[in-house]
Enzyme design. Sequence first.
Site, PDB file in Angstrom:
ATOM      1  N   ASN A 175       0.800  -1.225   0.000  1.00 14.47           N
ATOM      2  CA  ASN A 175       0.000   0.000   0.000  1.00 14.47           C
ATOM      3  C   ASN A 175       0.834   1.277   0.000  1.00 14.47           C
ATOM      4  O   ASN A 175       0.364   2.316  -0.403  1.00 14.47           O
ATOM      5  CB  ASN A 175      -0.953   0.012   1.200  1.00 14.47           C
ATOM      6  CG  ASN A 175      -0.295  -0.417   2.487  1.00 14.47           C
ATOM      7  OD1 ASN A 175       0.323  -1.480   2.567  1.00 14.47           O
ATOM      8  ND2 ASN A 175      -0.400   0.426   3.493  1.00 14.47           N
ATOM      9  N   SER A 247     -11.112  -5.628  -0.072  1.00 16.07           N
ATOM     10  CA  SER A 247     -11.913  -4.600   0.591  1.00 16.07           C
ATOM     11  C   SER A 247     -12.697  -3.824  -0.463  1.00 16.07           C
ATOM     12  O   SER A 247     -12.153  -3.468  -1.510  1.00 16.07           O
ATOM     13  CB  SER A 247     -10.961  -3.652   1.324  1.00 16.07           C
ATOM     14  OG  SER A 247     -11.626  -2.457   1.645  1.00 16.07           O
ATOM     15  N   ALA A 248     -13.973  -3.540  -0.177  1.00 16.67           N
ATOM     16  CA  ALA A 248     -14.798  -2.829  -1.164  1.00 16.67           C
ATOM     17  C   ALA A 248     -14.400  -1.362  -1.293  1.00 16.67           C
ATOM     18  O   ALA A 248     -14.436  -0.785  -2.373  1.00 16.67           O
ATOM     19  CB  ALA A 248     -16.269  -2.934  -0.780  1.00 16.67           C
ATOM     20  N   CYS A 402       1.638   9.031  10.249  1.00  9.18           N
ATOM     21  CA  CYS A 402       1.493  10.332  10.919  1.00  9.18           C
ATOM     22  C   CYS A 402       0.114  10.508  11.518  1.00  9.18           C
ATOM     23  O   CYS A 402      -0.895  10.142  10.922  1.00  9.18           O
ATOM     24  CB  CYS A 402       1.710  11.459   9.921  1.00  9.18           C
ATOM     25  SG  CYS A 402       3.425  11.638   9.489  1.00  9.18           S
TER      26      CYS A 402
HETATM   27  N1  PLP Z   1      -4.514  -4.117   3.712  1.00 11.09           N
HETATM   28  C1  PLP Z   1      -3.986  -3.178   2.932  1.00 11.09           C
HETATM   29  C2  PLP Z   1      -2.901  -3.547   1.971  1.00 11.09           C
HETATM   30  C3  PLP Z   1      -4.439  -1.866   3.003  1.00 11.09           C
HETATM   31  O1  PLP Z   1      -3.897  -0.926   2.213  1.00 11.09           O
HETATM   32  C4  PLP Z   1      -5.453  -1.556   3.915  1.00 11.09           C
HETATM   33  C5  PLP Z   1      -5.919  -0.163   4.053  1.00 11.09           C
HETATM   34  O2  PLP Z   1      -5.309   0.768   3.631  1.00 11.09           O
HETATM   35  C6  PLP Z   1      -5.982  -2.581   4.710  1.00 11.09           C
HETATM   36  C7  PLP Z   1      -5.480  -3.847   4.582  1.00 11.09           C
HETATM   37  C8  PLP Z   1      -7.057  -2.313   5.709  1.00 11.09           C
HETATM   38  O3  PLP Z   1      -8.225  -1.897   5.091  1.00 11.09           O
HETATM   39  P1  PLP Z   1      -9.478  -1.395   5.973  1.00 11.09           P
HETATM   40  O4  PLP Z   1      -8.997  -0.189   6.718  1.00 11.09           O
HETATM   41  O5  PLP Z   1     -10.509  -1.129   4.966  1.00 11.09           O
HETATM   42  O6  PLP Z   1      -9.813  -2.484   6.889  1.00 11.09           O
END
Ligand code: PLP
Length: 453
Positions: A175, A247-248, A402
């Site tokens: 991410n 995730s949606a 942050c």
């Molecule tokens: N996994 C990854 C790679 C993510 O980028 C994120 C959120 O940025 C999540 C899990 C968690 O998603 P959520 O906050 O929708 O549970």
Amino acid sequence: MKKYYFDYAAGTPLDPRVEKAMKPYWSEKFGNPGALHWFGQEASAAVFRARDTIAKALGCNYREIIFTSSATESNNLALRGVIKNFKILRFQDCKIENDKKNNFAISNLQLAIKPKIIVSAIEHDSILETARDLERKGVEVIYLPVDKNGMVDLKKLKESLDERTILVSVMYANNEVGTIEPIFEIAKIISDFKKGKGESQKSKGKFDNLYPLPPTSYPLFHTDAVQAFNYLNCNVNDLGVDLMTLSAQKIYGPKGVGLLYVKGLGFRVKGLENQNKKNNLYPNPYTLYPLITGGSQQEYGLRGGTENVPAIAGFGKAVELVEQSRQKENKRLRKLQEYFLAKMKKIAPDAKLNGSPIGSNRISNNLNFYFLPDRGSGLGSAQDLMIKLDLAGFAVSPGAACTARTCRPSHVLKALGYSDERATGSLRFTFGRPTTKTEVDKLLKVIYNLLLK
Ligand code: PLP
């Protein structure tokens, strides 16, 4: 003031077509999908349709999908659920039918065995924090290192796999820096390891008695594909994964819904029927134990709570839309990404790209730069630049973790081998469906002006 958004890795706007698909299920078709009457069945059909659409997109059976409240919950369920299941099947009143035949008696030796999981060092906190918590509860955790591009160390993975390894979890795309991990290769390493294990068991003539299931069931392979689904093939068979998180809200769907793909869920496994009946689980959640109990009819008994019908209907629509536009959008964003990088090299020659170069190891919507703290510009740090961009109407993300008060260096940038200064002084720019070249030009112009001042 017009606002410009460059933080699509954090969240995406709801696509109006998704909103339309969700609308009837707020009030008009409000039934509880668990109810037997018409209202309930109407809602249940919507959940089923979404499940089926998503299953087709992932190349799996509709029975292999569990809806959750978020990717965070899915990741928790994957890690905690697998470990819990392993422990419960092994340590508690484990009386599976295979008991006598395969000599699965519980011994002191078994109780002394510490389950082990392997995760990459650059996972999202929903994996890392969960792994750390499991570590505190007696699970051994190996944090796989990555190279300067963010690619996991496959040699270390091979060395770390052993008979105590229950689960490997490596994200599909990161991410923060957008690195695409070699999921197929990891799956192959795990499958070869399992084959080897199978062979050695055969030569011993019986299963050893460390496992509640045939030893070749472990380790399971989980991938967090939250950042990947918009741009990459997420067919679970092509990837060779046992569990996958989506995730949606990252794919132009609603917040409040995620899913976990679980290979083989909902299919009968010989020998486990009695075990499942006893635990009120339906019919084969052999890999997982629920974290949220309280509704044996919901999600195969693995996730209690009335389904979030509007969100699930929206999730199905969002997946359908990504499937239709993935390739084209990927190409379009790749061009914008290349353009942005080329221009940045001119307007901010001191800014350094973090992570993989643009190409097949980096998703097409992500660029992450380190900004030197002092270019005689008066800009103290990347955080100052971020705040100034925000004041000018441009939303970007700090590379570091942050909050309003503190900034911790990013664990991802640290794992890539960067200094604390670089791991706190970087900014992430992520593009999405609404991003245009005009918007990117505006962003470049503002960065140029801020750096000059
Ligand atoms: N996994 C990854 C790679 C993510 O980028 C994120 C959120 O940025 C999540 C899990 C968690 O998603 P959520 O906050 O929708 O549970």
